[in-house]
Structures are given as C-alpha cells and as structure tokens.
Write a protein that holds these residues in place. Structure first.
Motif, PDB file in Angstrom:
ATOM      1  N   THR A 198      14.587  17.938 -30.184  1.00 22.07           N
ATOM      2  CA  THR A 198      13.804  17.914 -31.437  1.00 22.07           C
ATOM      3  C   THR A 198      13.857  16.519 -32.047  1.00 22.07           C
ATOM      4  O   THR A 198      12.848  16.002 -32.533  1.00 22.07           O
ATOM      5  N   ALA A 199      15.049  15.900 -31.981  1.00 22.69           N
ATOM      6  CA  ALA A 199      15.190  14.544 -32.515  1.00 22.69           C
ATOM      7  C   ALA A 199      14.352  13.566 -31.689  1.00 22.69           C
ATOM      8  O   ALA A 199      13.688  12.676 -32.239  1.00 22.69           O
ATOM      9  N   ALA A 200      14.360  13.760 -30.354  1.00 20.87           N
ATOM     10  CA  ALA A 200      13.612  12.845 -29.489  1.00 20.87           C
ATOM     11  C   ALA A 200      12.108  12.993 -29.713  1.00 20.87           C
ATOM     12  O   ALA A 200      11.383  11.992 -29.828  1.00 20.87           O
ATOM     13  N   LEU A 201      11.657  14.256 -29.814  1.00 22.71           N
ATOM     14  CA  LEU A 201      10.216  14.501 -29.994  1.00 22.71           C
ATOM     15  C   LEU A 201       9.716  13.923 -31.325  1.00 22.71           C
ATOM     16  O   LEU A 201       8.723  13.187 -31.372  1.00 22.71           O
ATOM     17  N   ALA A 202      10.456  14.254 -32.399  1.00 24.70           N
ATOM     18  CA  ALA A 202      10.031  13.751 -33.711  1.00 24.70           C
ATOM     19  C   ALA A 202      10.215  12.238 -33.786  1.00 24.70           C
ATOM     20  O   ALA A 202       9.393  11.534 -34.385  1.00 24.70           O
ATOM     21  N   GLY A 203      11.278  11.738 -33.157  1.00 26.07           N
ATOM     22  CA  GLY A 203      11.490  10.280 -33.157  1.00 26.07           C
ATOM     23  C   GLY A 203      10.337   9.550 -32.493  1.00 26.07           C
ATOM     24  O   GLY A 203       9.933   8.476 -32.925  1.00 26.07           O
ATOM     25  N   ALA A 204       9.774  10.184 -31.440  1.00 24.13           N
ATOM     26  CA  ALA A 204       8.675   9.530 -30.719  1.00 24.13           C
ATOM     27  C   ALA A 204       7.341   9.680 -31.442  1.00 24.13           C
ATOM     28  O   ALA A 204       6.483   8.803 -31.345  1.00 24.13           O
ATOM     29  N   LEU A 205       7.158  10.802 -32.166  1.00 21.99           N
ATOM     30  CA  LEU A 205       5.802  11.095 -32.649  1.00 21.99           C
ATOM     31  C   LEU A 205       5.606  11.119 -34.166  1.00 21.99           C
ATOM     32  O   LEU A 205       4.505  10.854 -34.644  1.00 21.99           O
ATOM     33  N   HIS A 206       6.650  11.463 -34.933  1.00 26.06           N
ATOM     34  CA  HIS A 206       6.431  11.684 -36.377  1.00 26.06           C
ATOM     35  C   HIS A 206       5.839  10.445 -37.067  1.00 26.06           C
ATOM     36  O   HIS A 206       4.774  10.528 -37.688  1.00 26.06           O
ATOM     37  N   GLY A 207       6.509   9.318 -36.923  1.00 26.16           N
ATOM     38  CA  GLY A 207       6.035   8.097 -37.589  1.00 26.16           C
ATOM     39  C   GLY A 207       4.714   7.608 -37.008  1.00 26.16           C
ATOM     40  O   GLY A 207       3.798   7.248 -37.752  1.00 26.16           O
ATOM     41  N   GLU A 208       4.591   7.656 -35.673  1.00 29.73           N
ATOM     42  CA  GLU A 208       3.378   7.153 -35.013  1.00 29.73           C
ATOM     43  C   GLU A 208       2.148   7.951 -35.450  1.00 29.73           C
ATOM     44  O   GLU A 208       1.113   7.392 -35.802  1.00 29.73           O
ATOM     45  N   LEU A 209       2.290   9.292 -35.413  1.00 31.62           N
ATOM     46  CA  LEU A 209       1.144  10.121 -35.827  1.00 31.62           C
ATOM     47  C   LEU A 209       0.847   9.925 -37.313  1.00 31.62           C
ATOM     48  O   LEU A 209      -0.309   9.984 -37.734  1.00 31.62           O
ATOM     49  N   ALA A 210       1.916   9.693 -38.101  1.00 32.69           N
ATOM     50  CA  ALA A 210       1.707   9.481 -39.532  1.00 32.69           C
ATOM     51  C   ALA A 210       0.879   8.208 -39.763  1.00 32.69           C
ATOM     52  O   ALA A 210      -0.069   8.215 -40.552  1.00 32.69           O
ATOM     53  N   TRP A 211       1.188   7.130 -39.053  1.00 31.18           N
ATOM     54  CA  TRP A 211       0.401   5.897 -39.241  1.00 31.18           C
ATOM     55  C   TRP A 211      -1.016   6.083 -38.736  1.00 31.18           C
ATOM     56  O   TRP A 211      -1.965   5.522 -39.280  1.00 31.18           O
ATOM     57  N   LEU A 212      -1.164   6.918 -37.672  1.00 29.84           N
ATOM     58  CA  LEU A 212      -2.518   7.243 -37.205  1.00 29.84           C
ATOM     59  C   LEU A 212      -3.277   7.988 -38.298  1.00 29.84           C
ATOM     60  O   LEU A 212      -4.458   7.718 -38.554  1.00 29.84           O
ATOM     61  N   LEU A 213      -2.561   8.927 -38.962  1.00 27.33           N
ATOM     62  CA  LEU A 213      -3.200   9.665 -40.065  1.00 27.33           C
ATOM     63  C   LEU A 213      -3.677   8.691 -41.143  1.00 27.33           C
ATOM     64  O   LEU A 213      -4.783   8.836 -41.676  1.00 27.33           O
ATOM     65  N   LEU A 214      -2.849   7.692 -41.456  1.00 23.52           N
ATOM     66  CA  LEU A 214      -3.239   6.715 -42.478  1.00 23.52           C
ATOM     67  C   LEU A 214      -4.550   6.028 -42.077  1.00 23.52           C
ATOM     68  O   LEU A 214      -5.450   5.844 -42.907  1.00 23.52           O
ATOM     69  N   ALA A 215      -4.674   5.684 -40.778  1.00 19.45           N
ATOM     70  CA  ALA A 215      -5.898   5.030 -40.302  1.00 19.45           C
ATOM     71  C   ALA A 215      -7.094   5.984 -40.399  1.00 19.45           C
ATOM     72  O   ALA A 215      -8.188   5.578 -40.821  1.00 19.45           O
ATOM     73  N   VAL A 216      -6.875   7.269 -40.043  1.00 21.85           N
ATOM     74  CA  VAL A 216      -7.981   8.237 -40.093  1.00 21.85           C
ATOM     75  C   VAL A 216      -8.382   8.495 -41.557  1.00 21.85           C
ATOM     76  O   VAL A 216      -9.568   8.624 -41.872  1.00 21.85           O
TER      77      VAL A 216
END
Ligand code: HEM
Length: 187
Positions: free
Chosen positions: A142-160
């Motif tokens: 869970t730590a690895a999955l969120a570590g890889a995706l939480h911040g990245e997807l969040a910055w993508l959301l900011l762009a969208v």
C-alpha cells in the motif's frame, strides 16, 4: 409569508446544474484548491512549521473529499438523464472525456491516500475517531502503490483542472455559449 421564487432547481435540468450539484462542485473545488495550496507550498519551501495547518489538515480534508466524490458520482448517476448534455461532435466528446478523467482522478487520489493510511504503522485518526488501527508490521504494497501514484496523479489532476478552467474561459470569451452560467448563473 411571501413567496420567494427558487431560482436554481434542486436537481439538474437540461439547461442548468441544480443546487446539489453546484454545492458539491464548488465545495470540492475549494477543498481541492486547499490541498494543492498546501502541498505546493510544501514542495517549494520544504517542511516548515508555518505549513502545519496545511500538512495537518491534508488527511482530514482528503478524507472529506473522498466522501464528497462518492456522493457526487451517485448524484451524477441519478441525474444523468436530466443534466446538461455535452453536445455533439469532437468538442462534446472531448468535454465528456475531460470530465470523466476529472472524476477518475478525484476518486483515485484520495483512495490511494486512504489505502496508504490503512496499511501504515500510524493508522488514521480523524476528528478524534480512529478510522484505521496502526498496522504492525506496516503493509508494504500500500505504501509502495501510494508512494508511486498519489502525488503524481495529484499533479496530473492539477493540470487537468487548469485545462478545465481554461476551457470554461474559451466557452465564455470565444464561443459565448453561457457554459459558466450552468454551474454559476441564476438560470
Ligand atoms: C483529493 C484529495 C487529495 C489531493 C488533491 C491530494 C494531493 C496531494 C499532493 C499534491 C501531494 C504532494 C505530492 C508531492 O509532494 O509530490 C500529496 C501528498 C500526500 N498526501 Fe495527499 N491528496 C489528497 C488526499 C489525501 C488523503 C485522503 C490522504 C491520507 C489519508 C493523503 C495523504 C498524503 C500524504 C501522506 C502525502 C505525502 C506523501 C506523498 O507525497 O505521497 N492525501 N497529496
């Protein structure tokens, strides 16, 4: 008692979004902005004491966003036949795809944050109530999955979100088709 005309209907209509959709939209917009303001400042200045209100509220605000997006998806489904259409042609399809991506990211980002909290050795306590008990040992995936995706997807959301706001500007300034009025106008 004098009759006060209700200018915005409760449910969506083919012409405007209703009051429930508007409250969900603007409340979530404000809370998402708060998340980005805090995390943006943290990315620029690093861990600072004066950022404590942002960092400390990140998980509770994120959890509230998780609940709100579930309600919003259910409300969108309940209103899917009556809400304003995206329109025909490539522009309509692009708008539908953009909105679909916004929903997907708004659901995935807090879900990943909560999943990591579920598997963590700290657990999650919100407003004095324990939501997830601490795990010992912590769950690694869970730590690895969120570590890889939480911040990245969040910055993508900011762009969208930036694209979403820019397109509203195009609708207003160039096409002048009253798109903003559906979510912010009187009727
Ligand atoms: C829509 C809701 C949310 C948004 C927009 C959001 C956004 C962000 C952003 C932009 C970052 C910074 C990433 C970076 O430094 O590159 C971040 C980090 C973080 N978020 Fe969230 N978040 C949300 C929900 C949550 C929830 C529900 C939790 C936990 C319950 C959470 C826990 C964390 C943690 C622990 C970090 C720091 C570690 C990391 O960067 O991955 N977030 N979030």
């Amino acid at each position: 008692m004098s009759h006060i005309p209700l200018r915005v209907p409760l449910r969506d209509t083919p012409h405007v979004y209703g009051a429930v959709t508007r409250i969900l939209h603007w409340l979530m917009a404000a809370l998402i902005l708060w998340q980005f303001l805090g995390m943006g400042l943290r990315a620029i200045y690093g861990r600072q004491d004066w950022l404590a209100p942002f960092v400390g509220s990140h998980a509770p605000v994120g959890a509230a966003l998780f609940v709100l997006v579930i309600l919003r998806i259910l409300w969108a489904l309940a209103n899917r036949r009556t809400r304003p259409a995206h329109g025909d042609g490539w522009q309509g399809r692009a708008a539908a795809a953009g909105h679909g991506l916004l929903y997907l990211l708004m659901l995935a980002i807090p879900s990943l944050g909560l999943l990591r909290a579920w598997g963590s050795e700290r657990g999650l306590t919100l407003f004095g109530a324990q939501i997830f008990a601490p795990k010992s040992p912590p769950v690694e995936w869970t730590a690895a999955l969120a570590g890889a995706l939480h911040g990245e997807l969040a910055w993508l959301l900011l762009a969208v979100v930036a694209g979403h706001v820019a397109m509203v500007g195009v609708h207003q300034a160039m096409w002048r088709d009253g798109t903003l009025k559906r979510m912010a106008g009187r009727r």
